[in-house]
Design an enzyme around this catalytic site. Structure first.
Site, mmCIF file in Angstrom:
data_model
loop_
_atom_site.group_PDB
_atom_site.id
_atom_site.type_symbol
_atom_site.label_atom_id
_atom_site.label_comp_id
_atom_site.label_asym_id
_atom_site.label_seq_id
_atom_site.Cartn_x
_atom_site.Cartn_y
_atom_site.Cartn_z
ATOM 1 N N THR A 90 -1.985 -2.267 14.281
ATOM 2 C CA THR A 90 -2.525 -2.626 15.590
ATOM 3 C C THR A 90 -3.452 -1.535 16.121
ATOM 4 O OG1 THR A 90 -0.428 -3.769 16.009
ATOM 5 C CG2 THR A 90 -1.870 -3.443 17.881
ATOM 6 N N ARG A 115 -4.545 -2.771 4.045
ATOM 7 C CA ARG A 115 -3.940 -3.319 2.833
ATOM 8 C C ARG A 115 -3.644 -4.806 3.010
ATOM 9 N NH1 ARG A 115 1.273 0.069 2.372
ATOM 10 N NH2 ARG A 115 0.995 0.047 4.622
#
Length: 900
Positions: free
Chosen positions: A413, A435
Site C-alpha cells: 500500500t 511482485r
C-alpha cells in the site's frame, strides 16, 4: 516469376542513381514469397540512397515558352535532393553512427499476368508487408507492383510511417487536408510538381488534365496541383471529352499506359505532356514508345527515385527520434475517495482504468515494445533496455518494513501510495515495481497483494489471480524438470548401460551422434512454486540468454558417485527456456490514479529472496528518466527482504538504492511491545484500539533495529507510518520522534489508504529530499568469505544472535558445497518472518540467542546458498479456514466475489 527479371526491373527503375565520390555502393538483399503455384514475389532492400545522378533529362515547356532541352537542370535537381539526403544522414549519424536507412521493395517479375490470375498472391504480399512493418531495420516500403494489383487492402497494410511512396489512405488524406508534415507525399506526384515548378512560366491559372484511372496517385496530384494554383480536370481514356480537354490544357499528365496514343493534332504547341507509366509498374510499359517530341517522361523517374530515397532518410530520422527517450505525458486518473472506505474490490471496480496502450504511450513505451494481454495489462519487451541503454537511471527507492505481524504493515500500500503521490500530485515520473502474488496467500489467509484502499493496483482481480501466466509457466517448468528426473532414474534403473546408450543416442544412417546438450557432460525435494529456484532465476536474470544459462546450471540431484547433476545433464534446458520465454517479460499495469506499475516475479522472502525482478527495476529506471523514481518492494521485514535485496539482488543487478522507506504501524509496534496475540477475523483486543504509549514505546525497539540494519548497508531511511483511524495523535508523534532519534532521516505519517496519493504527498517530499542527498552503499560481507562466516555475519549483525549452530547435516552439506566450488555465492537465509530470531513468538528485538542451522541447500542457477533456520518449512500449507471459502463467481455477470 523470375528473380533475375525482378531485380533487373527494380534496378532499371531505382538503381539508376550512380554512386558519386565518397558515396557507398547500393546494396541489395532479397527475400522471396511463393504461392501454391510457385509464383514468386521478392522483397528487396535498397540501402543508403546517397548516390549522385548521372542521367540527362528532357522537359517540355508551357505553350507560351519554346520547347528546349534542359538535361543539366534535372540533373541538378536530383543532385540537390541527393545532397540533402547526405546532409541529413550525416546529422543522424552523429548520434547513430551505425544507422543504415533501408528501403524494402516488394516487386514482381516480368510475367505479371500470373499475378493477375492468381489473386492468392495478394495475401502473400500483405504477409510480406506486415513482416516488414515489424522489422526495425526497414525504414521504407515500396510496392513495385502492377497498378491493378495495388488494392486498398494491400496499400493500407503498410505502416503509414514506412509508406514512403504515399499510397496509404492516411498519407493521401494528409495531402488532401494539407497536413503532410507527419506523412509522406507520393514521390511521383512530387516529381511532377518539381518538373513543372522548374519551368519559367508560373503554375497559377494554368490548365492541367489528369488522364487515367482513379487511385491514390490521381488524388494526390489533383490536390497538389490545385494547391499550387492550377485549374484541374480529370478524365478517363474513354471519355467523350478527352480530345477537347487535352487541347485546352497547358499540361497533360498520363497516369497510366494505354494501348492508344495521343494523336499529334491533339497537342497544342508548347504543351507539357508527362508520362507517369515509366515511373510506375504497368503491364504494357515495356512496349510504350514516346509519341510526341513534347512528351516528357525522363525527368519523372530519377526525380521520383531521389525523392523516395529522401523519404527513406526522413523516415529513418523519425525512427531514430522515436527510439530516443520521450518525456512523459502522463494523465493521472481522478480519485473520489469515500468515507468510510469501501472494500478493496469495490474501490478497484469503481475506477475505470486507462487502456494499457494509452498508458504505455504516455510513459514512452513504443507500440512494438508492448504485448497486450487484454485491455488493462501488457508484457513489455526487453528490447526497450537496448533502446534506452544510454539513458541515465532514475532514483532507486526500496520499501521495506518492520517485522510483520498478523495485523499487517502495508508495504504494498505504501509502495503504491508513494508512486501515486510522486506522479499524480508532485508531477514527477515514478514507477512502482511489485511482485506477483501467489495463490497460497490469495486463497489462504493473507489475501491479495495489490495494495489496498485508495492505493492499489487495478484491476485487482487480474493482479491477484492469473495475471499473464508467469507463475503457471514456472510450475510447468518445475514439473518438466521433475518428469525428466523421474524418467532418467527409471530408465537408468531398468536398462543395461548398452541398452540405455542405444536409446539415448539412436543410430541414424548407421551413425550415433550426441545432441549438443548431451555433449555438455561425457535427491531432490518439493518447494512451493514461488520458493522454487526457477522463480528465483526469473527474478534475478537480466535476459533470455542469461536465464537459459541459469536454468541449465540448476543442480537437480547427485550421481551415485556424488557429483552434481544439472538440468543440462538431463537435456531439459532448452525446453525450460521455451516454457519461460514469455515469463521473462515484465507485466505493465496501473494504479488507481493511472500511474504505471511493473508486476514481475514473486519469490517469497522467508524462503526465497523476496524481491521483484531485476528486469522490471532496470526497465523502470530507464523509463522514469534521470529525475524520476522507481519504488520497489522487499518482502516481509527489513531483516529478511531488505537484507536479501542488498546482498543478493543488488550484487546481481549492479543497481544501488538511494533510500529505504521503512513501513511501520502503531498497531504492529504495540504487538512488538508486548501486546496480546490476535486472531484473524476476531475482534481486536482493546490494547490495539485504545491509546497505549508504553506499548508503542516498547515496540519501537523493533523499528530501531530495522533502521540500524539499513544503516549497515550505508543507505538512509525514511520511516512511513501507516496511519489507522484507531491511532492517536500522541502515538503517531511518539513513533515519529523515536524513529528520527534512532537515525531515520525523516518519519512521516501516511494516509494513502483513505486518501490515495494525496495522503502520501508529505512522504513523497521526504523521499525526494533524502534521495537527492545520496547514499554510501556497501555490502554486508565479502563473497570470498567462507560460507559459515557469511551465515554468522547475517545472524549476528542483522538478527542480533550471539552465534550460530550447524546441525551435522548442515555441516556435511557445507563441506560438500565447498568441494564443488560453490562457496563464493551469497547467502539467502530461509527463516521465519515473524521474528528477528528463529522463534516466531519472540517479538521486539530479541538478543542473546543461538541461531540453529538445520540444513544448507544450494540454488546454483539462481546463484545463492540457502541455509534453513530452525523449523522453517519450504512447503507451507493452508490455514484451517482459508480465504477460498468466501471466493466465488457470479455465473451471470462473471464478477468475482470474496477477493480482498
Amino acid at each position: 516469376m523470375r528473380l533475375s527479371a525482378a531485380l533487373r526491373h527494380a534496378h532499371r527503375s531505382h538503381a539508376s542513381l550512380r554512386a558519386g565520390a565518397g558515396a557507398r555502393a547500393l546494396k541489395w538483399g532479397n527475400r522471396h514469397l511463393h504461392d501454391n503455384n510457385n509464383n514468386k514475389v521478392s522483397s528487396s532492400w535498397l540501402r543508403e540512397a546517397s548516390s549522385t545522378s548521372g542521367t540527362s533529362e528532357t522537359a517540355a515547356s508551357f505553350k507560351s515558352q519554346p520547347i528546349k532541352r534542359e538535361g543539366p537542370m534535372f540533373e541538378s535537381t536530383v543532385s540537390d535532393i541527393i545532397q540533402r539526403c547526405k546532409e541529413e544522414l550525416g546529422s543522424i549519424r552523429v548520434t547513430n553512427p551505425a544507422l543504415k536507412p533501408t528501403l524494402a521493395i516488394i516487386q514482381a517479375g516480368e510475367d505479371d499476368r500470373l499475378m493477375e490470375i492468381n489473386k492468392k498472391m495478394a495475401g502473400k504480399v500483405v504477409e510480406e508487408i506486415l513482416r516488414l512493418n515489424d522489422d526495425n531495420r526497414v525504414h521504407g516500403i515500396f510496392l513495385h507492383l502492377p497498378q491493378s494489383f495495388l488494392s486498398k487492402n494491400v496499400r493500407n497494410a503498410i505502416k503509414p510511417q514506412k509508406d514512403v511512396d504515399g499510397v496509404s489512405d492516411l498519407n493521401v488524406g494528409r495531402v488532401v487536408l494539407g497536413n503532410q508534415r507527419d506523412g509522406f507525399t507520393s514521390p511521383v506526384a512530387a516529381a511532377v510538381l518539381e518538373l513543372l515548378a522548374r519551368h519559367d512560366a508560373p503554375l497559377v491559372t494554368k490548365m492541367a488534365v489528369l488522364v487515367g484511372v482513379e487511385g491514390p496517385l490521381r488524388v494526390t496530384l489533383q490536390f497538389l496541383l490545385q494547391n499550387n494554383g492550377m485549374i484541374l480536370q480529370t478524365c478517363l481514356w474513354n471519355s467523350e471529352n478527352l480530345q477537347k480537354q487535352i487541347m485546352d490544357s497547358d499540361v497533360v499528365i498520363l497516369l497510366d499506359i494505354n494501348q492508344k496514343h495521343l494523336p499529334a493534332t491533339w497537342l497544342r504547341p508548347g504543351v507539357a505532356v508527362i508520362h507517369l507509366g515509366s515511373a510506375l509498374m504497368e503491364e504494357h510499359a515495356a512496349g510504350w514508345e514516346r509519341r510526341a517530341e513534347a512528351e516528357s517522361t525522363a525527368g519523372v523517374v530519377p526525380l521520383s527515385a531521389a525523392l523516395r530515397m529522401e523519404h527513406v532518410v526522413r523516415s529513418a530520422r523519425r525512427w531514430t527520434q522515436e527510439q530516443q527517450y520521450q518525456p512523459w505525458k502522463l494523465r493521472p486518473l481522478k480519485l473520489h475517495p469515500m468515507s468510510p472506505v469501501p472494500s478493496d474490490l469495490e474501490v478497484s471496480r469503481a475506477q475505470t482504468p486507462k487502456p494499457i496502450s494509452q498508458l504505455a504511450q504516455e510513459i514512452g513505451i513504443l507500440p512494438e515494445e508492448l504485448e497486450a494481454h487484454g485491455n488493462t495489462k501488457a508484457k513489455v519487451h526487453l528490447s526497450l533496455l537496448n533502446r534506452l541503454q544510454h539513458q541515465p537511471d532514475g532514483k532507486y527507492v526500496l520499501v521495506a518494513g518492520i517485522t510483520p505481524t498478523p495485523l499487517g504493515e502495508g508495504k504494498s500500500t505504501v509502495t503504491v501510495g508513494l508512486t501515486q503521490a510522486l506522479s499524480a500530485h508532485l508531477k514527477l515520473n515514478s514507477f512502482a515495481c511489485l511482485r506477483q502474488p501467489s495463490q497460497g496467500p490469495t486463497f489462504g489467509v493473507k489475501g491479495g497483494a495489490a495494495g489496498g484502499g485508495y492505493a492499489q493496483v487495478i484491476p485487482m482481480e487480474e493482479f491477484n489471480l492469473h495475471l499473464t501466466g508467469d507463475i503457471h509457466a514456472i510450475i510447468a517448468a518445475n514439473n518438466l524438470v521433475a518428469a525428466a528426473i523421474d524418467a532418467r532414474i527409471f530408465h537408468e534403473a531398468t536398462q543395461s548401460d548398452k541398452g540405455l546408450f542405444s536409446r539415448l543416442v539412436p543410430s541414424v544412417n548407421g551413425v550415433r551422434c550426441f545432441s549438443p546438450i548431451q555433449l555438455t557432460r561425457l535427491q531432490t525435494q518439493f518447494d512451493i512454486a514461488v520458493a522454487s529456484e526457477i522463480m528465483a532465476i526469473l527474478a534475478l536474470t537480466d535476459g533470455l540468454a542469461d536465464m537459459r544459462s541459469r536454468l541449465g546450471r540448476m543442480v537437480v540431484g547427485s550421481s551415485r558417485t556424488g557429483k552434481p547433476i544439472t538440468a543440462d545433464d538431463l537435456g531439459v534446458t532448452g525446453a525450460l527456456a521455451v516454457l519461460m520465454k514469455d515469463a521473462v517479460k515484465p507485466t505493465l499495469m496501473q494504479t488507481l490514479e493511472g500511474t504505471p506499475v511493473f508486476v514481475h516475479a514473486g519469490p517469497f522472502a522467508n524462503i526465497a529472496h523476496g524481491n521483484s525482478s531485476v528486469l522490471a527495476d532496470k526497465l523502470a529506471l530507464k523509463l522514469v528518466g534521470e529525475d524520476g523514481y522507481v519504488v520497489t518492494e522487499a518482502g516481509f521485514g527489513a531483516d529478511i527482504g531488505m537484507e536479501k535485496f542488498f546482498n543478493i539482488k543488488c550484487r546481481t543487478s549492479g543497481l544501488r538504492p538511494n533510500v529505504v522507506v521503512l513501513v511501520a504501524t502503531v498497531r504492529a509496534l504495540k504487538m512488538h511491545g508486548g501486546g496480546p496475540n490476535v486472531t484473524a477475523g476476531a475482534p481486536l483486543p482493546k490494547e490495539y484500539i485504545d491509546e497505549n504509549l508504553q506499548l508503542v514505546k516498547d515496540g519501537c525497539s523493533n523499528l530501531k533495529k530495522q533502521i540500524q540494519i539499513a544503516h549497515l548497508f550505508g543507505v538512509p531511511v525514511v520511516v512511513a507510518l501507516n496511519v489507522f483511524k484507531t491511532d492517536s495523535e500522541a502515538e503517531i508523534d511518539l513513533v515519529c520522534r523515536i524513529a528520527e532519534a534512532s537515525g531515520a532521516s525523516a518519519a512521516v505519517p501516511c494516509h494513502h489508504w483513505s486518501r490515495g496519493g494525496r495522503g502520501s504527498v508529505e512522504l513523497a517530499h521526504a523521499v525526494k529530499e533524502v534521495a537527492s542527498q545520496g547514499s554510501h552503499f556497501q555490502f554486508l560481507y565479502n563473497l570470498q568469505e567462507p560460507i559459515i562466516e557469511k551465515i554468522r555475519t547475517i545472524a549476528q549483525k542483522v538478527y542480533g544472535a550471539d552465534d550460530i549452530e550447524l546441525s551435522t547435516e548442515a555441516q556435511t552439506k557445507m563441506e560438500y558445497f565447498n568441494q564443488q566450488g560453490f562457496s563464493g555465492l551469497p547467502i539467502c537465509m530461509a527463516k521465519t518472518h515473524l521474528s528477528l530470531s528463529h522463534m516466531p513468538e519472540k517479538k521486539g528485538a530479541p538478543s542473546g540467542f543461538i541461531l540453529p542451522i538445520r540444513d544448507i541447500r544450494a540454488s546454483i542457477g539462481a546463484g545463492f546458498i540457502y541455509p534453513l533456520v530452525g523449523t522453517m518449512s519450504t512447503m507451507p500449507g493452508l490455514p484451517t479456514r482459508p480465504c477460498f471459502y468466501d471466493i466465488d463467481l457470479d455465473p451471470v455477470t462473471e464478477e468475482i466475489k470474496g477477493l480482498f
